[in-house]
Design a protein around this motif. Structure first.
Motif, short mmCIF file in Angstrom:
data_model
loop_
_atom_site.label_atom_id
_atom_site.label_comp_id
_atom_site.label_asym_id
_atom_site.label_seq_id
_atom_site.Cartn_x
_atom_site.Cartn_y
_atom_site.Cartn_z
N GLY A 1 0.83 -1.19 0.00
CA GLY A 1 0.00 0.00 0.00
C GLY A 1 0.86 1.24 0.00
O GLY A 1 2.04 1.20 -0.36
N SER A 2 0.27 2.36 0.42
CA SER A 2 1.01 3.62 0.40
C SER A 2 2.09 3.68 1.46
O SER A 2 3.03 4.46 1.37
N ARG A 3 1.94 2.87 2.52
CA ARG A 3 2.97 2.83 3.55
C ARG A 3 2.91 1.49 4.25
O ARG A 3 1.91 0.76 4.17
N ARG A 4 3.99 1.20 4.97
CA ARG A 4 4.10 -0.07 5.67
C ARG A 4 3.52 0.01 7.08
O ARG A 4 2.89 -0.93 7.56
N ALA A 5 3.73 1.13 7.76
CA ALA A 5 3.32 1.27 9.15
C ALA A 5 1.81 1.12 9.30
O ALA A 5 1.04 1.50 8.41
N SER A 6 1.38 0.56 10.44
CA SER A 6 -0.03 0.27 10.75
C SER A 6 -0.69 -0.54 9.64
O SER A 6 -1.81 -0.25 9.21
N ALA A 7 0.01 -1.57 9.19
CA ALA A 7 -0.50 -2.43 8.14
C ALA A 7 -1.74 -3.19 8.62
O ALA A 7 -1.99 -3.32 9.82
N ARG A 8 -2.50 -3.69 7.67
CA ARG A 8 -3.70 -4.47 7.95
C ARG A 8 -3.47 -5.92 7.51
O ARG A 8 -2.75 -6.19 6.56
N ALA A 9 -4.13 -6.83 8.22
CA ALA A 9 -4.06 -8.25 7.86
C ALA A 9 -5.47 -8.81 7.72
O ALA A 9 -6.37 -8.44 8.48
N ILE A 10 -5.63 -9.68 6.74
CA ILE A 10 -6.86 -10.45 6.55
C ILE A 10 -6.45 -11.92 6.62
O ILE A 10 -5.49 -12.33 5.99
N VAL A 11 -7.17 -12.74 7.39
CA VAL A 11 -6.73 -14.11 7.62
C VAL A 11 -7.87 -15.11 7.51
O VAL A 11 -9.00 -14.85 7.94
N SER A 12 -7.57 -16.24 6.88
CA SER A 12 -8.45 -17.42 6.87
C SER A 12 -7.56 -18.64 7.12
O SER A 12 -6.34 -18.55 7.03
N VAL B 1 -2.40 1.47 3.34
CA VAL B 1 -1.32 0.75 4.02
C VAL B 1 -1.17 -0.62 3.38
O VAL B 1 -2.03 -1.07 2.62
N ASP B 2 -0.07 -1.28 3.70
CA ASP B 2 0.14 -2.65 3.22
C ASP B 2 -0.98 -3.55 3.73
O ASP B 2 -1.47 -3.38 4.86
N ILE B 3 -1.35 -4.52 2.92
CA ILE B 3 -2.32 -5.54 3.33
C ILE B 3 -1.60 -6.89 3.34
O ILE B 3 -1.04 -7.31 2.33
N HIS B 4 -1.62 -7.55 4.48
CA HIS B 4 -1.06 -8.89 4.62
C HIS B 4 -2.21 -9.90 4.51
O HIS B 4 -3.09 -9.92 5.38
N TRP B 5 -2.18 -10.71 3.48
CA TRP B 5 -3.19 -11.75 3.29
C TRP B 5 -2.62 -13.05 3.87
O TRP B 5 -1.65 -13.60 3.36
N LEU B 6 -3.21 -13.51 4.95
CA LEU B 6 -2.65 -14.62 5.71
C LEU B 6 -3.54 -15.86 5.60
O LEU B 6 -4.77 -15.77 5.66
N PHE B 7 -2.90 -17.01 5.48
CA PHE B 7 -3.61 -18.28 5.38
C PHE B 7 -2.93 -19.27 6.34
O PHE B 7 -1.81 -19.70 6.09
N THR B 8 -3.61 -19.59 7.42
CA THR B 8 -3.02 -20.42 8.45
C THR B 8 -3.36 -21.89 8.22
O THR B 8 -4.23 -22.23 7.41
N ILE B 9 -2.66 -22.78 8.96
CA ILE B 9 -2.77 -24.21 8.65
C ILE B 9 -3.13 -25.07 9.86
O ILE B 9 -3.15 -26.31 9.75
N ALA B 10 -3.42 -24.45 11.01
CA ALA B 10 -3.73 -25.26 12.19
C ALA B 10 -4.78 -24.58 13.08
O ALA B 10 -4.74 -24.73 14.29
N GLU B 11 -5.72 -23.88 12.46
CA GLU B 11 -6.75 -23.19 13.24
C GLU B 11 -7.68 -24.18 13.94
O GLU B 11 -8.13 -23.93 15.06
N GLU B 12 -7.97 -25.31 13.29
CA GLU B 12 -8.93 -26.25 13.86
C GLU B 12 -8.42 -26.90 15.15
O GLU B 12 -9.21 -27.49 15.89
N VAL B 13 -7.14 -26.80 15.42
CA VAL B 13 -6.60 -27.34 16.67
C VAL B 13 -6.10 -26.22 17.58
O VAL B 13 -5.37 -26.47 18.54
N GLY B 14 -6.50 -24.96 17.28
CA GLY B 14 -6.24 -23.86 18.19
C GLY B 14 -4.99 -23.04 17.96
O GLY B 14 -4.75 -22.08 18.69
N VAL B 15 -4.17 -23.39 16.97
CA VAL B 15 -2.92 -22.67 16.76
C VAL B 15 -3.14 -21.40 15.94
O VAL B 15 -2.74 -20.30 16.32
N GLY B 16 -3.79 -21.53 14.80
CA GLY B 16 -4.20 -20.39 14.00
C GLY B 16 -3.09 -19.41 13.69
O GLY B 16 -2.00 -19.79 13.25
N ALA B 17 -3.35 -18.12 13.96
CA ALA B 17 -2.44 -17.04 13.58
C ALA B 17 -1.46 -16.70 14.70
O ALA B 17 -1.00 -15.56 14.80
N ALA B 18 -1.10 -17.67 15.51
CA ALA B 18 -0.25 -17.40 16.67
C ALA B 18 1.13 -16.89 16.30
O ALA B 18 1.71 -16.09 17.03
#
Length: 384
Positions: free
Chosen positions: A60-71, A213-230
């Motif tokens: 995005g226009s800057r890095r600071a205070s970036a946003r994340a979207i996660v599934s 701001v930058d957008i971080h698109w995150l895809f986790t691999i262990a949400e169903e067992v509680g780890v998620g975006a840790a």
């Protein structure tokens, strides 16, 4: 920038492709490769953690205070607990789901020798043998077994097939995409959330949408067992929105249509200001929405907060009937979610103080009604 137009065909095509890839927690390498390649095709820079969680950056226009979207990419499943003397397999669940929905499922067993097909059955499966006992058998993982579609009449023959304790069992999704927009399948939690995120990215790339701001698109691999975006967030991320399923059931306010914005789950309330912003975006952009609270539910947001990340979190969901079972959703909800994501990603940053990990009181948010009234009376910025 207002909400962007979503390519509904792209969204459903991605969901179909994702459902065709088995990905119970612990067996996600193939789906990670699939999603990573699609993100790179869309033009994003992709990085993987050691175990395979995906972080795709859209600058995005800057890095600071970036946003994340996660599934999350992982789904429910099972593992082989024991090789039984009758040639069947005892199972334990991967994730939290009822054996009631395991009975009758067609499955794939992943062994060192290759894959085997099979069916999960009650211990007393034949009415011709057990008569009324098939209806009085208790529900639970101790009362089902996996019949392998191979020569496996006893423990010795199971050993010859190279099936071992700990082997992963993937549950067939059995998807059905209906002409009226309903989608019925297992594992819509959270393959549908991943498809929604991809559709939002595709829309933003197609329209060359700019973000503050930058957008971080995150895809986790262990949400169903509680780890998620840790362990996937970086310090520059100030806010994170999880995309997951909402439970449309009696006593809940979720719906299979529009966006369901979660106000709280079992880990507590979501961020006041971020949630309010999402509601306002729905109102401004004419996106149908409702609010709900989930008492027996946690998401990637909870794991991030519990891991110590100081980020604002929120949860937006597509309403699912019979979650963690034979699930049903509607394409209207998926499209609405993707529209909200684009509206949020392109919206202005409102809490400038969030660019700093630590800062003084200046610029700190105001919350109670009495403080907001005081700020108006003093002609102050509500965020000061």
């Amino acid at each position: 920038m207002p909400r962007l137009a979503i390519d509904a065909q792209y969204l459903t095509d991605q969901l179909k492709a994702l459902l065709n890839i088995p990905s119970p927690t612990g067996y996600t390498d193939t789906v990670v490769r699939h999603v990573a390649k699609e993100l790179e095709r869309l033009g994003l820079t992709v990085e993987l953690t050691r175990r395979g969680a995906i972080s795709a950056l859209r600058q995005g226009s800057r890095r600071a205070s970036a946003r994340a979207i996660v599934s999350h990419l992982d789904t429910l499943g099972a593992q082989v607990k024991r090789l039984k003397e009758n040639g069947r397999l005892e199972l334990v669940p991967i994730g939290n789901w009822s054996a009631r929905f395991a009975e009758g499922a067609r499955v794939t067993v992943f062994s060192e020798a290759g894959t085997y097909r099979g069916t999960i059955l009650p211990l007393k499966a034949s009415g011709h043998t057990y008569n009324d006992e098939i209806d009085s058998l208790p529900v639970g993982w101790d009362y089902i077994e996996l019949r392998v579609d191979a020569l496996a009449r006893d423990r010795t023959e199971l050993d010859r097939l190279c099936i071992e304790v700990g082997d992963t069992v993937a549950i067939d999704p059995q998807p059905e995409f209906m002409d009226n927009g309903f989608i019925v399948s297992r594992h819509l939690d959270n393959k549908a959330g991943v498809a929604v995120m991809l559709a939002a990215i595709e829309s933003m790339e197609r329209t060359a949408a700019a973000t503050p701001v930058d957008i971080h698109w995150l895809f986790t691999i262990a949400e169903e067992v509680g780890v998620g975006a840790a362990s996937i967030l970086t310090p520059d991320v100030a806010s994170m929105i999880a995309v997951d399923n909402g439970t449309s059931a009696p006593g809940q306010n979720s719906s299979e249509f529009g966006v369901t914005i979660a106000m709280a789950d079992q880990s507590g309330p979501f961020d006041y200001h971020l949630t309010k912003k999402l509601v306002r975006l729905c109102q401004d952009e004419d996106i149908r929405y409702q609010k709900d609270i989930f008492r027996y539910y946690r998401s990637d947001s909870a794991s991030a907060i519990e891991a110590g990340h100081d980020v604002r979190t929120a949860l937006i969901t597509f309403g699912v009937d019979a979650s963690h079972g034979y699930e049903r959703i509607h394409t209207h909800s998926l499209r609405s979610l993707a529209e909200l994501i684009t509206a949020y990603a392109t919206s202005p940053v409102e809490i400038e103080r969030d660019r700093n990990i630590h800062a003084g009181i200046k610029g700190f948010t105001r919350q109670p009604a009495v403080e907001a009234a005081q700020a108006r009376a003093e002609d102050l910025d509500p965020a000061e």
